[in-house]
Write a protein that holds these residues in place. Sequence first.
Motif, PDB file in Angstrom:
ATOM      1  N   GLY A 112      54.649  29.329  46.167  1.00 23.93           N
ATOM      2  CA  GLY A 112      54.019  30.802  46.532  1.00 23.93           C
ATOM      3  C   GLY A 112      53.381  31.409  45.102  1.00 23.93           C
ATOM      4  N   ALA A 113      53.111  30.724  43.974  1.00 24.80           N
ATOM      5  CA  ALA A 113      53.007  31.044  42.583  1.00 24.80           C
ATOM      6  C   ALA A 113      51.464  31.025  42.430  1.00 24.80           C
ATOM      7  N   ILE A 114      50.544  31.337  43.378  1.00 26.07           N
ATOM      8  CA  ILE A 114      49.267  31.590  42.999  1.00 26.07           C
ATOM      9  C   ILE A 114      49.089  32.765  43.412  1.00 26.07           C
ATOM     10  N   HIS A 115      48.651  33.752  42.383  1.00 24.41           N
ATOM     11  CA  HIS A 115      48.348  35.333  42.922  1.00 24.41           C
ATOM     12  C   HIS A 115      46.827  35.531  42.862  1.00 24.41           C
ATOM     13  N   PRO A 156      46.365  44.878  44.343  1.00 27.35           N
ATOM     14  CA  PRO A 156      47.901  44.003  44.360  1.00 27.35           C
ATOM     15  C   PRO A 156      48.101  42.976  43.250  1.00 27.35           C
ATOM     16  N   VAL A 157      47.221  42.894  42.427  1.00 25.68           N
ATOM     17  CA  VAL A 157      47.166  42.101  40.947  1.00 25.68           C
ATOM     18  C   VAL A 157      46.682  42.428  39.720  1.00 25.68           C
ATOM     19  N   VAL A 188      53.045  45.819  42.302  1.00 25.26           N
ATOM     20  CA  VAL A 188      52.052  44.776  41.731  1.00 25.26           C
ATOM     21  C   VAL A 188      52.471  43.357  41.055  1.00 25.26           C
ATOM     22  N   LYS A 189      51.595  42.614  41.532  1.00 22.81           N
ATOM     23  CA  LYS A 189      51.983  41.089  40.906  1.00 22.81           C
ATOM     24  C   LYS A 189      51.197  40.903  39.846  1.00 22.81           C
ATOM     25  N   VAL A 190      51.832  39.842  38.926  1.00 20.48           N
ATOM     26  CA  VAL A 190      51.233  39.881  37.659  1.00 20.48           C
ATOM     27  C   VAL A 190      50.488  38.446  38.045  1.00 20.48           C
ATOM     28  N   GLY A 191      49.044  37.952  37.485  1.00 22.88           N
ATOM     29  CA  GLY A 191      48.503  37.007  37.610  1.00 22.88           C
ATOM     30  C   GLY A 191      48.123  36.325  36.096  1.00 22.88           C
ATOM     31  N   SER A 233      39.860  42.914  43.747  1.00 26.92           N
ATOM     32  CA  SER A 233      40.759  41.730  43.888  1.00 26.92           C
ATOM     33  C   SER A 233      41.857  42.046  42.823  1.00 26.92           C
ATOM     34  N   ALA A 234      41.579  42.411  41.723  1.00 27.12           N
ATOM     35  CA  ALA A 234      42.526  42.585  40.444  1.00 27.12           C
ATOM     36  C   ALA A 234      41.892  43.628  39.330  1.00 27.12           C
ATOM     37  N   LEU A 235      42.867  43.856  38.485  1.00 26.27           N
ATOM     38  CA  LEU A 235      42.307  44.236  37.268  1.00 26.27           C
ATOM     39  C   LEU A 235      42.758  43.505  36.358  1.00 26.27           C
ATOM     40  N   SER A 236      42.034  43.214  35.424  1.00 25.79           N
ATOM     41  CA  SER A 236      42.407  42.175  34.142  1.00 25.79           C
ATOM     42  C   SER A 236      42.212  42.904  32.884  1.00 25.79           C
TER      43      SER A 236
END
Length: 322
Positions: A219-222, A106-107, A163-166, A70-73
């Motif tokens: 639309g700001a929840i990634h 994607p995030v 890529v989106k930034v969460g 789902s994401a790399l953190s």
Amino acid sequence: MKLGVFMVLLNNKSFEEALDYVAEKGVKAVEIGSGGNPGAVHCKPDELLADAGKLREFKKAVESRGLTISALSCHGNPLHPQKAIAQESHDDFVKSVQLAQKLDVPVVNTFSGCPGDSDNAKYPNWPVAPWPNDYSELLDWQWNQKIIPYWTENGKFAADHNVKVGIELHGGFSVHTPGTMLRLREAAGEAIGANLDPSHMWWQGIDPVAAVKILGKHGAIHHFHAKDTLTDTDNMNMNGVTDMHSYAEMQDRAWQFRTVGYGHDMKTWADIISALRLVGYDYVVSIEHEDGLMSVNEGFTKAVHNLQQVMIEEELGEMWWV
């Protein structure tokens, strides 16, 4: 939506052992630490970026178990006034974005960071009151000279890599509320959004359902973290929401993180999940375990069980009754 897990709770296991464990629990997605405070135990960006074979093996290990990433953190502080610390956090972010692109993730999740009170500062400075006026002047300087310029440039860098930034809304960092999130997004672009964690809303006195609706409208929840918070009324009256007791001093703290269902009931969590569906969020609900009263296994297992009761996973289809 899919149920997932932030894999750092299993840093004591090898990558493949951790994947086997979470797959057996029934989750469908994994969020993987790639630097910063989460560490990079299961994911070494330098190695994976340099070796196409290792990159293929990494992807295969996840996909062969029916999981997605789902994401790399890489939660750090790229705005830290000590340049070496800021540079390390920035480098972690850059490599995480580059790796996310190669993995089709994607995030990338991180913190906004928090600057100091000047270019000569040694430590971050987090203003939480508008008066004395020094704090308001400091806040304006931080945003105009540090926060907006950094994230305008690096939000574009992420967008250029698809890529989106969460950004996790977390106390101690400049972006910690829906309002500060939207302020940054307006200035730095739509690649910037929230990794929304209800636990950090509750202790600040923010209703997570309202936060979902506010951010979702833009639309700001990634990305989304699933973690609960329990408030101790007596300690809250003594110490307030900015309680500085260590997280380990659980009997004395005003609030503490709990596993899902142990701070708020499942109707509250059902309302949060429904709000996510309402605003069109159709991505991962990633369990984060930071419960000081439960082992990793028990806390994670209970979170999975509780969330499975309220998750909305199937497509709605046609409203035949309309």
